[in-house]
Write a protein that holds these residues in place. Structure first.
Motif, PDB file in Angstrom:
ATOM      1  N   LEU A 156     -12.173   6.889 -15.086  1.00 26.25           N
ATOM      2  CA  LEU A 156     -11.684   6.501 -13.759  1.00 26.25           C
ATOM      3  C   LEU A 156     -10.549   7.395 -13.282  1.00 26.25           C
ATOM      4  N   PRO A 157     -10.483   7.649 -11.978  1.00 25.69           N
ATOM      5  CA  PRO A 157      -9.359   8.416 -11.447  1.00 25.69           C
ATOM      6  C   PRO A 157      -8.076   7.594 -11.413  1.00 25.69           C
ATOM      7  N   GLU A 158      -6.970   8.274 -11.357  1.00 25.42           N
ATOM      8  CA  GLU A 158      -5.676   7.610 -11.183  1.00 25.42           C
ATOM      9  C   GLU A 158      -5.546   7.136  -9.749  1.00 25.42           C
ATOM     10  N   ILE A 159      -5.087   5.896  -9.557  1.00 28.77           N
ATOM     11  CA  ILE A 159      -4.894   5.363  -8.205  1.00 28.77           C
ATOM     12  C   ILE A 159      -3.494   5.724  -7.733  1.00 28.77           C
ATOM     13  N   ARG A 160      -3.425   6.525  -6.685  1.00 31.23           N
ATOM     14  CA  ARG A 160      -2.146   6.894  -6.044  1.00 31.23           C
ATOM     15  C   ARG A 160      -2.149   6.338  -4.621  1.00 31.23           C
ATOM     16  N   SER A 161      -1.009   6.347  -3.952  1.00 34.35           N
ATOM     17  CA  SER A 161      -0.961   5.834  -2.586  1.00 34.35           C
ATOM     18  C   SER A 161      -1.784   6.726  -1.659  1.00 34.35           C
ATOM     19  N   SER A 162      -2.018   6.237  -0.452  1.00 28.10           N
ATOM     20  CA  SER A 162      -2.852   6.982   0.509  1.00 28.10           C
ATOM     21  C   SER A 162      -2.144   8.190   1.083  1.00 28.10           C
ATOM     22  N   ALA A 163      -0.824   8.226   1.020  1.00 31.06           N
ATOM     23  CA  ALA A 163      -0.064   9.322   1.614  1.00 31.06           C
ATOM     24  C   ALA A 163       1.125   9.661   0.725  1.00 31.06           C
ATOM     25  N   GLU A 164       0.981  10.702  -0.059  1.00 31.34           N
ATOM     26  CA  GLU A 164       2.045  11.246  -0.897  1.00 31.34           C
ATOM     27  C   GLU A 164       1.582  12.627  -1.347  1.00 31.34           C
TER      28      GLU A 164
ATOM     29  N   HIS B  52      -7.552  14.273 -11.065  1.00 29.87           N
ATOM     30  CA  HIS B  52      -8.555  13.222 -10.921  1.00 29.87           C
ATOM     31  C   HIS B  52      -7.868  12.013 -10.306  1.00 29.87           C
ATOM     32  N   ILE B  53      -7.986  11.899  -8.962  1.00 29.76           N
ATOM     33  CA  ILE B  53      -7.171  10.972  -8.188  1.00 29.76           C
ATOM     34  C   ILE B  53      -8.049  10.234  -7.187  1.00 29.76           C
ATOM     35  N   THR B  54      -7.674   8.994  -6.896  1.00 27.24           N
ATOM     36  CA  THR B  54      -8.210   8.264  -5.758  1.00 27.24           C
ATOM     37  C   THR B  54      -7.055   7.528  -5.096  1.00 27.24           C
ATOM     38  N   ASP B  55      -7.333   6.830  -3.993  1.00 28.27           N
ATOM     39  CA  ASP B  55      -6.278   6.041  -3.341  1.00 28.27           C
ATOM     40  C   ASP B  55      -6.761   4.605  -3.220  1.00 28.27           C
ATOM     41  N   PRO B  56      -5.888   3.662  -2.844  1.00 28.74           N
ATOM     42  CA  PRO B  56      -6.294   2.254  -2.826  1.00 28.74           C
ATOM     43  C   PRO B  56      -7.408   1.931  -1.840  1.00 28.74           C
TER      44      PRO B  56
ATOM     45  N   ALA C 175      -6.002  -1.495   3.883  1.00 30.94           N
ATOM     46  CA  ALA C 175      -6.032  -0.645   5.075  1.00 30.94           C
ATOM     47  C   ALA C 175      -5.407   0.714   4.785  1.00 30.94           C
ATOM     48  N   TYR C 176      -4.250   0.722   4.131  1.00 34.07           N
ATOM     49  CA  TYR C 176      -3.583   1.953   3.729  1.00 34.07           C
ATOM     50  C   TYR C 176      -2.325   1.593   2.951  1.00 34.07           C
ATOM     51  N   GLN C 177      -1.807   2.564   2.232  1.00 31.37           N
ATOM     52  CA  GLN C 177      -0.510   2.442   1.571  1.00 31.37           C
ATOM     53  C   GLN C 177       0.202   3.764   1.718  1.00 31.37           C
ATOM     54  N   ILE C 178       1.369   3.735   2.320  1.00 33.78           N
ATOM     55  CA  ILE C 178       2.157   4.946   2.555  1.00 33.78           C
ATOM     56  C   ILE C 178       3.226   5.065   1.482  1.00 33.78           C
ATOM     57  N   GLY C 179       3.097   6.053   0.608  1.00 34.58           N
ATOM     58  CA  GLY C 179       4.084   6.282  -0.424  1.00 34.58           C
ATOM     59  C   GLY C 179       4.333   5.037  -1.258  1.00 34.58           C
ATOM     60  N   ALA C 180       5.617   4.723  -1.449  1.00 32.45           N
ATOM     61  CA  ALA C 180       5.992   3.572  -2.268  1.00 32.45           C
ATOM     62  C   ALA C 180       6.063   2.273  -1.469  1.00 32.45           C
TER      63      ALA C 180
END
Length: 504
Positions: free
Chosen positions: A217-225, A182-186, A291-296
């Motif tokens: 709510l889903p866990e917020i992870r980066s846009s690319a990982e 259960h995931i989403t991104d920023p 706009a996006y977040q790449i990894g860390a």
């Protein structure tokens, strides 16, 4: 077996597509299925989330077959999606709790008016960067709680999950009721009115205000990982990216530097300006978004101007009025006249989004005389998209230290050369279209490929971008400003619409 392709799953407002891209960012195969649009009441727009999931199950094998490849030749999967569309589902059964409420839906308008009065726009903009609007997800969750007995308590007990469409697809792809992620991104979380725009975490004050329980709510992870591996459809293949559709288009257009902008012309149209690490607060009706977040890496921010109705106005002209039989015919019809004959169409079918944010506005046609033909109406339909773009760009130039010098465009409407020339004319800057028009899908593929090591860095992606077409402005500036004033007067008519009395 050599991994040779990246797969993009593009879950849009009208259809879901599966596209395979190669190392050069070239489209290798595509499969697509439309889903039904449900309009149960005026202003209500809904989708069947199960239908969308089943469509995905069908199109993935079709895309692999079209490319003549096996599952093992896919290096990674990226997902992009219609952003604010809201779906709730049962954690135990995996069944949606009703249809998904689509981003265009305006049923929460009374709640918006309440929030504008108290606690006021500043409360929300300070925390999530967004003004109260029917556009965003939190109000839909609150509306569902208020309309469904026991639903809020079930959510507090951990029985109900919330997500935008990427979360729904990710959960099903990675196992569903059997351990699905259960995931989403920023980029998607930033459109809910629940995420803190600075910390990229769920904001406790906003959760408390809307009464949204954290367990749903889903866990917020980066846009690319690497999120995990698919367990259905593409078993064993890594899912490595998720981006809201408009941020994906910015990424696919390789707008990686501050000051670069794109506009995607689809069902609605969305203009994003990269502001880099600077979180720019708009003073002129734009949205501050991720706009996006790449990894860390630190997040990259953007200013966005969202236009609710552009391509869907052409669909309305075709399906509701029956004046054309296919969408491309509108350009041919519009070319039968030299101008709009003084006729303007303001397509406020879902109110007006940026930069006005007026959910009470309604669509109007002004300037009708016996001289007006269907050719003039066709031209007015196309010009409505150009004038709405101009309003957003004016707001963007007022907010940004550097005025827009070029606009990259993508989406289905960019095939209309008359429209693109008109956009260049009313903006007074060059408009350019890339070789690969499917930049939403390409952006999700680029992010997924970066996370998987398929592409090494952003510069390689920049070198993949090639211009296919360019339109230079050639309208007389005095005429442009005179017609822009006419358009703004038409918009004032839209804002002055009076609700008719209820029938006893």
């Amino acid at each position: 077996m050599v991994e040779r392709y990246v797969m993009s799953i593009d879950q849009g407002t009208n259809s879901t597509r599966c596209i395979l891209f190669d190392h050069h960012g070239r489209l290798v195969a595509v499969a697509q299925r439309e889903h039904r649009q449900h309009f149960p009441r005026p202003g209500w727009v809904e989708h069947d989330a199960v239908e969308i999931w089943r469509n995905l199950l069908r199109i993935v094998p079709e895309a692999l077959s079209g490319a003549g490849i096996a599952v093992q030749e896919v290096a990674a999967i990226g997902i992009t999606n219609q952003r604010e569309t809201t779906v709730l589902w049962d954690r135990r059964t995996g069944d949606p709790l009703g249809r998904a409420i689509v981003w265009q839906d305006t049923r929460t308008a009374p709640l918006v008016e309440e929030l504008k009065r108290a606690p006021g726009e500043e409360f929300f903009i300070e925390r999530c960067g967004l003004p109260p609007s029917t556009y965003f997800s939190a109000l839909r969750v609150r509306w569902l709680f208020d309309q469904t007995d026991g639903l809020e308590q079930r959510a507090r007990d951990g029985e109900v999950l919330f997500g935008t469409m990427e979360s729904w697809l990710l959960w099903n792809l990675t196992g569903g009721v059997d351990g699905g992620l259960h995931i989403t991104d920023p980029t998607n979380a930033s459109r809910t009115m629940l995420m803190n725009i600075r910390t990229l975490t769920w904001d406790e004050e906003l959760l408390a205000f809307f009464g949204v329980p954290r367990p749903m709510l889903p866990e917020i992870r980066s846009s690319a990982e690497t999120y995990g591996e698919a367990r259905s459809v593409l078993p064993g293949i890594r899912v490595t990216a998720a981006l809201g559709d408009q941020q994906a288009a910015l990424f696919g257009q390789t707008c990686f530097s501050p000051g670069e902008a794109k506009c995607t012309y689809g069902t609605g149209s969305f203009l994003l300006l990269n502001t880099g690490a600077d979180l720019v607060r708009s003073r002129h009706g734009l949205l501050t978004t991720v706009a996006y977040q790449i990894g860390a890496q630190p997040p990259v921010y953007a200013l966005e101007g969202s236009i609710a109705v552009t391509g869907s106005l052409v669909q309305w002209f075709r399906d509701r009025l029956g004046l054309i039989s296919t969408a491309p015919e509108i350009e041919t019809l519009a070319r039968t006249v030299e101008d709009n004959g003084g006729c303007y169409i303001v397509p406020a079918f879902s109110g007006l989004f940026a930069p006005r944010w007026r959910s009470d506005a309604r669509g109007v046609i002004v300037g009708l005389t016996s001289y007006i033909t269907k050719g003039h109406l066709a031209r007015a339909v196309l010009e409505a998209t150009g004038w709405q773009t101009r309003e957003v760009v004016d707001a963007m130039n007022a907010d940004s230290a550097v005025p827009l010098r070029e606009l990259k465009v993508d989406g289905g409407m960019t095939a209309d050369n008359l429209l693109m020339q008109f956009v260049a004319d009313v903006l007074g800057v060059p408009v350019v279209r890339p070789m690969v028009a499917e930049t939403v899908s390409l952006g999700a593929a680029y992010a997924a490929g970066l996370a998987a090591g398929y592409w090494p860095d952003l510069e390689v992606l920049r070198r993949n971008w090639h211009r296919a077409a360019q339109w230079l402005p050639n309208m007389d500036p005095e005429r442009r400003e005179r017609e822009y004033e006419d358009w703004q007067r038409a918009v004032e008519r839209s804002l002055g619409w009076i609700r008719p009395p209820k029938t006893p």
